[in-house]
Write a protein that holds these residues in place. Structure first.
Motif, mmCIF file in Angstrom:
data_model
loop_
_atom_site.group_PDB
_atom_site.id
_atom_site.type_symbol
_atom_site.label_atom_id
_atom_site.label_comp_id
_atom_site.label_asym_id
_atom_site.label_seq_id
_atom_site.Cartn_x
_atom_site.Cartn_y
_atom_site.Cartn_z
ATOM 1 N N THR A 1 -5.137 -2.181 -5.077
ATOM 2 C CA THR A 1 -4.069 -2.220 -4.523
ATOM 3 C C THR A 1 -3.246 -0.837 -3.809
ATOM 4 O OG1 THR A 1 -3.138 -3.450 -5.955
ATOM 5 C CG2 THR A 1 -1.039 -2.636 -4.421
ATOM 6 N N LEU A 2 -4.239 -0.440 -3.759
ATOM 7 C CA LEU A 2 -3.844 1.130 -3.419
ATOM 8 C C LEU A 2 -5.643 1.799 -2.542
ATOM 9 C CD1 LEU A 2 -2.788 3.040 -6.562
ATOM 10 C CD2 LEU A 2 -1.443 2.119 -4.804
ATOM 11 N N ASP A 3 -6.446 0.732 -2.582
ATOM 12 C CA ASP A 3 -7.367 1.281 -1.420
ATOM 13 C C ASP A 3 -8.106 2.208 -2.427
ATOM 14 O OD1 ASP A 3 -7.188 -1.484 -0.135
ATOM 15 O OD2 ASP A 3 -5.187 0.948 0.714
ATOM 16 N N ALA A 4 -9.276 2.163 -3.273
ATOM 17 C CA ALA A 4 -9.765 3.004 -3.763
ATOM 18 C C ALA A 4 -11.444 3.167 -3.399
ATOM 19 C CB ALA A 4 -9.862 3.124 -5.372
ATOM 20 N N GLU A 5 -11.657 3.706 -3.433
ATOM 21 C CA GLU A 5 -12.902 4.380 -2.928
ATOM 22 C C GLU A 5 -13.810 4.320 -3.885
ATOM 23 O OE1 GLU A 5 -12.501 5.256 1.590
ATOM 24 O OE2 GLU A 5 -12.794 7.077 0.220
ATOM 25 N N MET A 6 -14.949 3.671 -4.084
ATOM 26 C CA MET A 6 -16.128 4.153 -5.032
ATOM 27 C C MET A 6 -17.346 4.913 -4.238
ATOM 28 S SD MET A 6 -13.862 1.814 -5.518
ATOM 29 C CE MET A 6 -12.940 -0.006 -6.364
ATOM 30 N N THR A 7 -17.791 5.496 -5.202
ATOM 31 C CA THR A 7 -18.951 6.238 -4.827
ATOM 32 C C THR A 7 -19.760 5.597 -5.994
ATOM 33 O OG1 THR A 7 -17.919 8.391 -4.722
ATOM 34 C CG2 THR A 7 -20.517 8.293 -4.623
ATOM 35 N N ALA A 8 -21.314 5.201 -5.598
ATOM 36 C CA ALA A 8 -21.732 3.974 -6.386
ATOM 37 C C ALA A 8 -23.675 5.467 -6.106
ATOM 38 C CB ALA A 8 -22.800 2.689 -5.790
ATOM 39 N N ARG A 9 -24.357 5.306 -6.840
ATOM 40 C CA ARG A 9 -25.321 6.332 -7.073
ATOM 41 C C ARG A 9 -25.950 5.940 -7.578
ATOM 42 N NH1 ARG A 9 -23.235 12.209 -9.526
ATOM 43 N NH2 ARG A 9 -21.611 11.871 -7.354
ATOM 44 N N ASP B 1 13.189 7.677 6.658
ATOM 45 C CA ASP B 1 13.301 8.050 7.132
ATOM 46 C C ASP B 1 15.201 7.829 6.855
ATOM 47 O OD1 ASP B 1 11.983 10.447 7.189
ATOM 48 O OD2 ASP B 1 12.851 10.989 9.487
ATOM 49 N N ASP B 2 15.541 6.406 7.064
ATOM 50 C CA ASP B 2 16.544 5.118 7.421
ATOM 51 C C ASP B 2 16.361 4.257 6.037
ATOM 52 O OD1 ASP B 2 14.262 4.077 7.777
ATOM 53 O OD2 ASP B 2 14.924 3.119 9.562
ATOM 54 N N GLY B 3 15.696 4.834 5.498
ATOM 55 C CA GLY B 3 15.729 4.098 4.400
ATOM 56 C C GLY B 3 14.951 2.842 4.460
ATOM 57 N N LYS B 4 14.534 2.722 4.952
ATOM 58 C CA LYS B 4 13.994 0.940 5.637
ATOM 59 C C LYS B 4 12.301 1.277 5.171
ATOM 60 C CE LYS B 4 16.826 -1.386 9.305
ATOM 61 N NZ LYS B 4 16.868 -1.869 10.113
ATOM 62 N N ILE B 5 11.169 0.114 4.135
ATOM 63 C CA ILE B 5 10.583 0.271 4.311
ATOM 64 C C ILE B 5 9.566 0.358 5.842
ATOM 65 C CG2 ILE B 5 7.896 -1.412 2.961
ATOM 66 C CD1 ILE B 5 10.422 -2.421 1.395
ATOM 67 N N ILE B 6 8.439 0.934 5.945
ATOM 68 C CA ILE B 6 7.493 1.338 7.285
ATOM 69 C C ILE B 6 6.092 1.046 6.718
ATOM 70 C CG2 ILE B 6 8.877 2.868 7.808
ATOM 71 C CD1 ILE B 6 6.787 5.486 6.810
ATOM 72 N N GLU B 7 5.697 0.661 5.585
ATOM 73 C CA GLU B 7 4.786 0.919 4.616
ATOM 74 C C GLU B 7 4.737 -0.223 3.725
ATOM 75 O OE1 GLU B 7 -0.510 2.505 4.342
ATOM 76 O OE2 GLU B 7 1.714 3.174 4.717
ATOM 77 N N ALA B 8 4.123 -1.125 3.476
ATOM 78 C CA ALA B 8 4.396 -1.536 2.319
ATOM 79 C C ALA B 8 2.244 -2.657 2.035
ATOM 80 C CB ALA B 8 4.729 -3.119 2.006
ATOM 81 N N LYS B 9 1.970 -2.011 0.388
ATOM 82 C CA LYS B 9 1.391 -2.694 -0.669
ATOM 83 C C LYS B 9 1.866 -4.016 -1.685
ATOM 84 C CE LYS B 9 -1.645 1.727 0.576
ATOM 85 N NZ LYS B 9 -2.265 0.793 1.352
ATOM 86 N N VAL B 10 0.714 -4.974 -1.519
ATOM 87 C CA VAL B 10 1.398 -5.633 -2.650
ATOM 88 C C VAL B 10 -0.054 -6.058 -3.349
ATOM 89 C CG1 VAL B 10 2.765 -7.716 -3.512
ATOM 90 C CG2 VAL B 10 3.616 -6.288 -1.837
ATOM 91 N N GLY B 11 -0.464 -6.627 -4.812
ATOM 92 C CA GLY B 11 -1.408 -6.353 -5.582
ATOM 93 C C GLY B 11 -1.007 -7.545 -6.045
#
Length: 285
Positions: free
Chosen positions: A131-139, A206-216
């Motif tokens: 949901t939070l767009d993680a990045e993984m390092t594979a070594r 600033d106006d209290g409206k949602i400007i970005e959303a992530k739903v998982g």
């Protein structure tokens, strides 16, 4: 039961661990917390010829904020997140998720990265990462590569990691104070595997409206998913009960739920609806 015979190796660094994995080839398996692997070996569902115990690799034991990311090393235990690791909405939110993971003895040994590498669709950290767009390092012995959460999770217990790769680090974005996060999970008993769960992250203008959303959504399909239709519905709107109900309906309409002995597809669809609404309510509580 007892595990099948295996060779035990305990490298003292990540470099030594990846070299050992390269030497073992397809027969090597990484041990960190071992909360799933050891049980699978005892039932002989897993039969690695070489067990690579990374618990002595001190360079993998860290969790810190660096360059706008929360960097989580391969030996960071679940229990580390029961208290905020830093400041900000993400650090305050992760303890709420951590308390849903199994029971305390498991949280004391199991690891964040190990949970992602195991890729159980009902894994709470898997949903957080997706949901939070993680990045993984594979070594590996050949070097490192970065894998996005979208590409990392392939199916049930299947990831993009190669046999000779170690999931060395996971990076989560450090969110500013304009973000609101919420999580909700349903299981039959505390500590049981989830039958459905939802995570939402919304950024307010600033106006209290949602400007970005992530739903998982997690535990409803063969991997954690993002519900983009619900995200689009939320953007540009003012948070409220009516909006939360509409987004929850949209979430339920846009999943392809699995059916198993624990819950039917229809039941999981209803749970996904309820969990999304509760996650949104939690975000603005």
């Amino acid at each position: 039961m007892k595990p099948a015979p295996f060779e035990y190796r305990a490298p003292a660094s990540s470099a030594e661990a990846t070299a050992t994995l390269a030497e073992a080839g397809d027969d090597g398996k990484v041990l960190a917390g071992g909360q799933t692997l050891v049980a699978a070996m005892n039932f002989r569902m897993a039969r690695p010829a070489v067990l690579v115990d990374i618990n002595r690799a001190a360079d993998l034991d860290y969790c810190r904020v660096d360059g706008g990311s929360l960097k989580i090393g391969a030996l960071t235990r679940h229990v580390a997140f029961e208290q905020p690791m830093a400041e900000g909405p993400l650090a305050s939110f992760l303890p709420h998720v951590a308390h849903h993971i199994a029971h305390l003895p498991i949280r004391m040994r199991g690891t964040f990265c190990g949970s992602l590498a195991h890729a159980d669709p009902a894994g709470e950290w898997c949903l957080v990462a997706r949901t939070l767009d993680a990045e993984m390092t594979a070594r590996s012995a050949e070097g490192e590569r970065t894998i996005t959460a979208e590409d990392f999770f392939i199916s049930i217990l299947t990831t993009d990691l190669a046999e000779n790769e170690l999931l060395a680090e996971v990076r989560l974005p450090v969110l500013d104070g304009n973000w609101r996060l919420g999580f909700s999970e349903f299981s039959r008993r505390a500590g049981d595997f989830a039958l459905a769960m939802a995570l939402v992250a919304v950024r307010l203008g600033d106006d209290g409206k949602i400007i970005e959303a992530k739903v998982g959504a997690g535990a409803v399909e063969d991997r954690p998913i993002r519900v983009t239709a619900a995200e689009k519905l939320l953007v540009g709107e003012t948070p409220g009960a009516g909006l939360f109900a509409a987004a929850s309906e949209e979430s339920a309409r846009n999943i392809d739920p699995i059916s198993d002995l624990h819950a039917s597809a229809d039941y999981r669809c209803d749970l996904a609806r309820a969990m999304t609404r509760r996650a949104l309510e939690h975000a603005f509580a």
